[in-house]
Design an enzyme around this catalytic site. Structure first.
Site, PDB file in Angstrom:
ATOM      1  N   GLY A  59       0.849  -1.191   0.000  1.00 49.89           N
ATOM      2  CA  GLY A  59       0.000   0.000   0.000  1.00 49.89           C
ATOM      3  C   GLY A  59       0.876   1.229   0.000  1.00 49.89           C
ATOM      4  N   TYR A  87       3.822  -3.156   2.662  1.00 51.81           N
ATOM      5  CA  TYR A  87       3.028  -2.530   3.725  1.00 51.81           C
ATOM      6  C   TYR A  87       2.448  -3.603   4.646  1.00 51.81           C
ATOM      7  CZ  TYR A  87      -0.653   0.507   5.768  1.00 51.81           C
ATOM      8  OH  TYR A  87      -1.472   1.208   6.620  1.00 51.81           O
ATOM      9  N   HIS A 172       8.691  -7.285  -3.322  1.00 54.21           N
ATOM     10  CA  HIS A 172       7.483  -7.637  -4.080  1.00 54.21           C
ATOM     11  C   HIS A 172       7.675  -8.953  -4.810  1.00 54.21           C
ATOM     12  CE1 HIS A 172       5.070  -4.077  -3.369  1.00 54.21           C
ATOM     13  NE2 HIS A 172       6.226  -3.440  -3.280  1.00 54.21           N
ATOM     14  N   GLU A 174       5.425 -10.581  -6.182  1.00 50.98           N
ATOM     15  CA  GLU A 174       4.421 -10.738  -7.239  1.00 50.98           C
ATOM     16  C   GLU A 174       4.831 -10.117  -8.568  1.00 50.98           C
ATOM     17  OE1 GLU A 174       4.380  -8.864  -4.637  1.00 50.98           O
ATOM     18  OE2 GLU A 174       3.220  -7.029  -4.853  1.00 50.98           O
ATOM     19  N   ASP A 228     -16.185  -8.787 -23.196  1.00 53.96           N
ATOM     20  CA  ASP A 228     -16.872  -9.103 -21.943  1.00 53.96           C
ATOM     21  C   ASP A 228     -18.383  -9.214 -22.130  1.00 53.96           C
ATOM     22  OD1 ASP A 228     -14.322  -8.825 -21.006  1.00 53.96           O
ATOM     23  OD2 ASP A 228     -14.639  -6.822 -20.187  1.00 53.96           O
TER      24      ASP A 228
END
Ligand code: XMP
Length: 616
Positions: A59, A87, A172, A174, A228
């Protein structure tokens, strides 16, 4: 599938503190084949009792700042594995009695870490490179924790409490730049033993959910031509049958060439015949006459859409369901209580309100989530069968349902269509204080139009600079380098182009332009030339998106220019200019210059940032 409840039992839940990467984490876990959902950071622990694991996201704030997002401390006492990232790592440390403070050195980008054996790291190299982005750091560990990785400037780069299965990682895992990031995430996921997830299993159970939610009602759905809404409409038809579904495709006159026909054709083998096509192009062109400003254009297009929808549903005698008095008054003009609910093709990223929403700088309200629609959702008047899926999952589902591969893997196309790709202007933009002498490039020309860009956290609205070269069939590495350096140094330029049609700067002749049929048809042809060329050269699925833009000037009177904007990206948040092979560029340029009304072609070399993908 009900609008607020997500089937989170057995899943890994990401509590979102407002970081950019929460979706990246959830979609990676789905790719591993397990259930993952995102919930607000302050979700009560009680609600999370049946989940398999909890990840606390990154964050933008400092955990010790007043008003910074906080999770329920009881999530750490559930006996469920917890992993804090960035965070989230600092929040775990602070909440359990450790200390977080600004680091002496802030770390951004690649950093080497040294790790010790632990559930998350055993078997990985002793040292490897990770991606850091932090100013604060954990200074003191909470009781019961040990350090499991350190960098030169950050001692507690990762920590764990093995007995409680609680982990914290400063870097991180990810992002793709972190070595072994996916392996680390996978190990945490395996510790949690979540329930499995696949598009096939989703497709198998979603039918029951739709039947439950729709009950005896029927569904009216706007099909935009995008992936979509096309997939959602197909799914609803399969589950409910064509008597209980009605689709409407509004042809705005701003769609791609052959788009309406391609959608109709795709539905034929599936036996779907309940799609009403409404050619409203004249209405759109009339409403857009003399509209020049980008946001005004978007507003006119949005409003006209709603008008047409109302008109058609009334003409067809569809009585939409009404909600509470407040929803009813906001929807004034609708007919009395009916039995049709509204279908939408909303996908997962559009439904998530991040924990950091109130703290983050830029959040765009998705058109599927404007206030009125939000109210209707709360009152059960809306069904969104794709709202748990990511884009690539929607595409897989589309193929499962029998839609053609080329249709479901088409490039993303903005809602307002070609409307945002016809650059409108009444007169040339004034070239304030810009002169070519500002740049050490003799062969360049500042163009008399402005486009949107993004630098730091803000949007810019600046001029484009065109570069010219004797050998003008393809830009060189140097041109691409200038496309990075010039917008960084200049306060007036945010985009750099390479001219594919001219070797030298030419005298520009401006033609006032707003959206009308003639220039929409012209752009549609240019766009089709590009699509055909990249399909033929097998580049269509390598290139992420390829806007083609019409500019209100050319070399001669009444002529206009075309911009080619091929980009590579994964999520549209950042993008790199895609380097097309020389022969493809040459062929496209040659064909476009044959179009009546075009006498210049430029290639956009700008990355995002500093440019945006679209020009406005
Ligand atoms: P930008 O231009 O901001 O675009 O880099 C990022 C992605 O969003 C799409 N886009 C839009 N989509 N309505 C839409 O439905 C819009 O007004 C709009 N503007 C941009 C764009 O095509 C790209 O994929």
């Amino acid at each position: 599938m009900s609008s607020s409840a997500q089937p989170i039992a057995g899943s890994i839940v990401i509590l979102d503190f407002g970081g950019q990467y929460a979706h990246l984490i959830a979609s990676r876990i789905r790719r591993f084949g397990f259930k993952a959902y995102i919930l607000p950071a302050d979700t009560k622990a009680q609600k999370l009792q049946n989940v398999a694991g909890i990840i606390l996201s990154g964050g933008p704030q400092s955990v010790y700042e007043k008003g910074s997002p906080q999770a329920d401390p009881a999530v750490l006492d559930l006996g469920i594995p917890v992993l804090g990232l960035c965070y989230g790592h600092q929040w775990v440390a602070q909440t359990l009695g450790g200390k977080v403070a600004p680091g002496i050195v802030k770390e951004y980008g690649p950093v080497d870490i040294e790790r010790v054996d632990s559930d998350l790291f055993s078997g990985l190299p002793k040292r490897f490179m990770v991606w850091m982005s932090h100013g604060d750091e954990v200074k003191e560990l909470p009781k019961g924790f040990v350090t499991i990785a350190s960098s030169r400037n950050c001692i507690h780069a990762a920590m764990m409490n093995e007995a409680r299965n609680i982990f914290g990682i400063q870097f991180h895992i990810e992002v793709v730049h972190t070595e072994h990031g996916m392996e680390i995430l996978r190990r945490f996921v395996d510790l949690c033993s979540p329930e499995s997830w696949s598009i096939e299993s989703y497709a198998a159970h979603v039918g029951e959910e739709i039947l439950k939610e729709v009950g005896e009602k029927k569904v009216f759905m706007l099909v935009s031509g995008g992936v979509d809404s096309t997939v959602a409409f197909t799914l609803l038809n399969k589950v409910l049958g064509e008597d209980r579904v009605q689709g409407l495709l509004v042809d705005t006159g701003l769609m791609r060439k052959g788009e309406v026909a391609a959608i109709q054709k795709a539905f034929v083998p599936l036996g779907i015949r309940n799609l009403q096509i409404e050619d409203a192009s004249e209405k759109f062109f009339a409403a857009l006459k003399d509209v020049y400003e980008p946001e005004a254009k978007r507003a006119v297009i949005g409003r006209t859409f709603l008008d047409v929808q109302r008109e058609v549903s009334e003409r067809m005698g569809l009585r939409m369901m009404e909600g509470s008095p407040s929803t009813r008054s906001a929807r004034s003009g609708q007919s009395p209580i009916g039995d049709w609910m509204l279908g939408q093709g909303t996908i997962y990223p559009d439904t998530i309100e991040t924990g950091g929403t109130q703290h983050s700088d830029k959040i765009k309200t998705h058109h599927n989530r404007v206030e009125l629609v939000q109210k209707m959702i709360e009152e059960g008047l809306v069904i969104e069968p794709l709202k748990e899926l990511y884009k690539d999952e929607v595409r897989q589902l589309g193929e499962e349902l029998g839609l053609p591969h080329e249709l479901v893997w088409r490039h993303p196309f903005p809602g307002p269509g070609l409307g945002v790709r016809i650059l409108c202007a009444e007169k040339p933009a004034v070239l304030e204080k810009i002169s070519n002498s500002q740049f050490p490039i003799s062969n360049s020309l500042v163009l008399p139009v402005r486009s949107v860009g993004v630098q730091g956290d803000g949007r810019t609205y600046r001029h484009a600079l065109a570069l010219f070269a004797n050998n003008h069939s393809c830009p060189t590495d140097q041109h691409y380098e200038l496309a990075s350096s010039i917008p960084n140094e200049s306060k007036t330029i945010n985009r750099v182009l390479f001219c594919l049609s001219h070797a030298k700067p030419f005298e520009i002749t401006f033609t006032p332009t707003y959206i009308e049929k003639g220039n929409a048809d012209l752009l549609r042809e240019a766009d089709a030339i590009v699509t055909d060329a990249i399909r033929e050269s097998n580049l269509y699925e390598t290139i992420w998106q390829f806007p083609v833009v019409l500019l209100p000037f050319g070399e001669k009177k009444d002529m206009r220019s075309i911009i080619l904007r091929p980009i590579e990206s994964t999520d549209a948040m950042t993008a790199a200019a895609y380097r097309l092979p020389k022969d493809v560029l040459q062929n496209i340029t040659k064909s476009i210059l044959k179009l009546k009304g075009i006498d210049a072609v430029f290639l956009d070399l700008t990355n995002k940032p500093p440019g945006t993908i679209e020009w406005e």
